[in-house]
Write a protein that holds these residues in place. Structure first.
Motif, PDB file in Angstrom:
ATOM      1  N   THR A 127      23.706  -8.293  -9.106  1.00 13.27           N
ATOM      2  CA  THR A 127      25.002  -8.364  -9.781  1.00 13.27           C
ATOM      3  C   THR A 127      26.172  -8.222  -8.835  1.00 13.27           C
ATOM      4  N   ARG A 130      28.921 -13.373  -8.307  1.00 15.24           N
ATOM      5  CA  ARG A 130      29.042 -14.036  -9.605  1.00 15.24           C
ATOM      6  C   ARG A 130      27.970 -13.625 -10.602  1.00 15.24           C
ATOM      7  N   SER A 132      27.340 -10.856 -11.715  1.00 17.65           N
ATOM      8  CA  SER A 132      27.796  -9.797 -12.612  1.00 17.65           C
ATOM      9  C   SER A 132      28.492 -10.334 -13.845  1.00 17.65           C
ATOM     10  N   THR A 133      28.953 -11.591 -13.794  1.00 16.74           N
ATOM     11  CA  THR A 133      29.730 -12.145 -14.903  1.00 16.74           C
ATOM     12  C   THR A 133      29.228 -13.494 -15.404  1.00 16.74           C
ATOM     13  N   HIS A 134      28.375 -14.172 -14.623  1.00 15.75           N
ATOM     14  CA  HIS A 134      27.949 -15.522 -14.980  1.00 15.75           C
ATOM     15  C   HIS A 134      26.423 -15.632 -14.972  1.00 15.75           C
ATOM     16  N   ARG A 181      22.162  -9.769 -15.495  1.00 15.80           N
ATOM     17  CA  ARG A 181      23.096  -8.879 -16.179  1.00 15.80           C
ATOM     18  C   ARG A 181      22.427  -8.035 -17.244  1.00 15.80           C
TER      19      ARG A 181
END
Length: 207
Positions: A127, A130, A132-134, A181
């Motif tokens: 994470t 990217r 961590s969010t995608h 994630r």
């Protein structure tokens, strides 16, 4: 080196196939693909990596002290030549197969050398960056002695069960979707194991 090598370790890069790939849906958009004995010439890849990768030992802070990371590591960044041509072919084959879902190529190759059963990696998700969010993918190729890759949901209150896959010599495992994630993975310590190397192919800015 002390592990049971394959009986038939030859072949060509054109034999990197995905027709026996098995997808395991984990829920909440996370999934894992597994293909057994996927890599061509795993014996030669293993021996070459042990000899030629510039392995390094790392240290990290844990609470109030500095400890040794329990494995050797090296990462091939964008533009660096991989230590064996089969790994270059593997990265290209993975990119071609997963491009419709991933939307971009695999670019880097992180390598971990588990010298024996005492070497391990703790629970984590990729994470940093990217991941961590995608949604993204991490494709892991394993050579050497079999070791267990364990997975567990980050939110263990929703009833999702932990699971594990034993990664054998030449096996491929791809974590995709929300897996980094919503799930964590680890390679636990074991009482006894021979040497094993994992190669983790990742897209740009996924760590």
């Amino acid at each position: 080196m002390d592990f049971q090598s394959t009986l038939f370790a030859g072949g060509s890069a054109s034999e990197l196939r995905f027709d026996e790939l098995e997808r395991h849906e984990l829920g909440a958009g996370a999934w894992v693909d597994v293909a057994r004995a996927w890599l061509v010439a795993p014996d030669d890849v293993f021996a070459t990596m042990v000899r030629d990768v510039p392995w390094r030992a790392e240290r990290r802070r844990m609470y109030d002290r500095i400890v040794d990371v329990p494995r050797l590591v090296y990462t091939y960044m964008i533009g660096e030549e991989l230590p064996h041509p089969v790994l270059t072919d593997a990265r290209e084959a993975l990119t071609e197969h997963y491009l419709p879902e991933l939307g971009e190529p695999f670019r880097t190759a992180g390598c971990c050398y588990y010298r024996d059963g005492r070497d391990s990696v703790a629970w984590h998700g990729d994470t940093i960056g990217r991941g961590s969010t995608h949604d993204t993918m991490v494709a892991i190729v394993s050579v050497g002695d079999p070791r267990r890759l364990a997975l567990r949901p980050r939110d263990r209150s929703d009833g999702a069960e932990s699971l594990s896959f034993e990664m054998g010599h030449g096996d491929l495992l791809v974590m995709g979707g929300t897996c980094q994630r919503t799930w964590e993975h680890s390679v636990p310590k074991v009482a006894s194991a021979g040497p094993r190397i994992s190669i983790q192919f990742r897209p740009l800015n996924v760590f």
